[in-house]
Scaffold this active site. Sequence first.
Site, PDB file in Angstrom:
ATOM      1  N   GLU A 116       0.818  -1.208   0.000  1.00 22.41           N
ATOM      2  CA  GLU A 116       0.000   0.000   0.000  1.00 22.41           C
ATOM      3  C   GLU A 116       0.861   1.271   0.000  1.00 22.41           C
ATOM      4  O   GLU A 116       1.957   1.262   0.558  1.00 22.41           O
ATOM      5  CB  GLU A 116      -0.917   0.004   1.236  1.00 22.41           C
ATOM      6  CG  GLU A 116      -1.870  -1.183   1.271  1.00 22.41           C
ATOM      7  CD  GLU A 116      -2.733  -1.233   2.534  1.00 22.41           C
ATOM      8  OE1 GLU A 116      -2.652  -0.302   3.365  1.00 22.41           O
ATOM      9  OE2 GLU A 116      -3.486  -2.214   2.679  1.00 22.41           O
ATOM     10  N   GLU A 183      -8.878   1.240  -4.378  1.00 22.61           N
ATOM     11  CA  GLU A 183      -9.938   0.762  -3.485  1.00 22.61           C
ATOM     12  C   GLU A 183     -10.786   1.939  -2.980  1.00 22.61           C
ATOM     13  O   GLU A 183     -10.250   2.916  -2.434  1.00 22.61           O
ATOM     14  CB  GLU A 183      -9.313   0.010  -2.300  1.00 22.61           C
ATOM     15  CG  GLU A 183     -10.353  -0.547  -1.338  1.00 22.61           C
ATOM     16  CD  GLU A 183      -9.796  -1.582  -0.361  1.00 22.61           C
ATOM     17  OE1 GLU A 183      -8.621  -1.988  -0.480  1.00 22.61           O
ATOM     18  OE2 GLU A 183     -10.572  -1.985   0.532  1.00 22.61           O
TER      19      GLU A 183
HETATM   20  O1  KIV Z   1      -6.049  -7.558   1.131  1.00 24.61           O
HETATM   21  C1  KIV Z   1      -6.837  -7.592   0.177  1.00 24.61           C
HETATM   22  O2  KIV Z   1      -7.604  -8.538  -0.017  1.00 24.61           O
HETATM   23  C2  KIV Z   1      -6.831  -6.465  -0.725  1.00 24.61           C
HETATM   24  C3  KIV Z   1      -7.957  -6.374  -1.705  1.00 24.61           C
HETATM   25  C4  KIV Z   1      -9.212  -6.003  -1.017  1.00 24.61           C
HETATM   26  C5  KIV Z   1      -7.635  -5.479  -2.823  1.00 24.61           C
HETATM   27  O3  KIV Z   1      -5.981  -5.636  -0.663  1.00 24.61           O
END
Ligand code: KIV
Length: 267
Positions: A116, A183
């Site tokens: 991220e 997201e």
């Molecule tokens: O951790 C996850 O599953 C994600 C998705 C929701 C994109 O990052």
Amino acid sequence: MQKITHLTIRKQKQEKKPITMITAYDVLMAKNVDEAGIDMILVGDSLGNVVMGYDSTLPVTLDDMIHHTACVVRGTKHALVVGDLPFMSYQESPLQALRSAGRMMKEARCDAVKFEGGQHVCDAVYKITQSGIPVVGHLGLTPQSVHQLGGFRVQGKDEKTARTLLDDALALEAAGAFAIVLECVPTTVATTITNALTTAATIGIGAGNGCDGQVLVCTDLLGMTTGFRPSFVKPYADLHHVITTAVQAYIHDVTERTFPDDEHSFT
Ligand code: KIV
């Protein structure tokens, strides 16, 4: 069918061929979604909520992620498997990020890593991609920063934050990311970002229909999740009902001594 690589995903963006992605956390789900023909499998740190019973992704460790990603890799022949780097396994420094990405690749044997953040993680993205590891970025609602964001809410709703998201996406692309998860971002913002990127594909979740691809959590898509369901989730099955009905039928048969019958017993 040929194995999908980051080059396939980049080509799909150029050809405007929608990219499909789903999460999985174990070999059984991996086999099922791979055989269904999915392009990418994400072993997300949503593992923490979906499989491990935590109320956030924060407690998930790198060892947890490596363990589950390795299970998914063993069940996958065709799809590109992406392993998520969990909270505090890359934020310290680009070197820490490289070491964590290296462990994912060597021990879990996945095809790419995801983590991220925007401009502040671009040094790490550059270092990792330069070391030969494909990277997926993640912008918008970044669950590892839930405390900083003040909750799970849509991001980029005003001009200033939308501009920052665009700058972050362009910086991730320039650093070498081949795809970026968006997201919980307004459709117009996600579409603008998608059109501005020339090589990195956008994968939306709660980001509308203008992205290069879409991702959903497998248990949400299959209707296995009980309790709160985000409004952007479309369940394509009701496996919770299928499972509870089947187990109740089994309980009934055992209680009534109609199972096992002769057909399911040895003479
Ligand atoms: O951790 C996850 O599953 C994600 C998705 C929701 C994109 O990052």
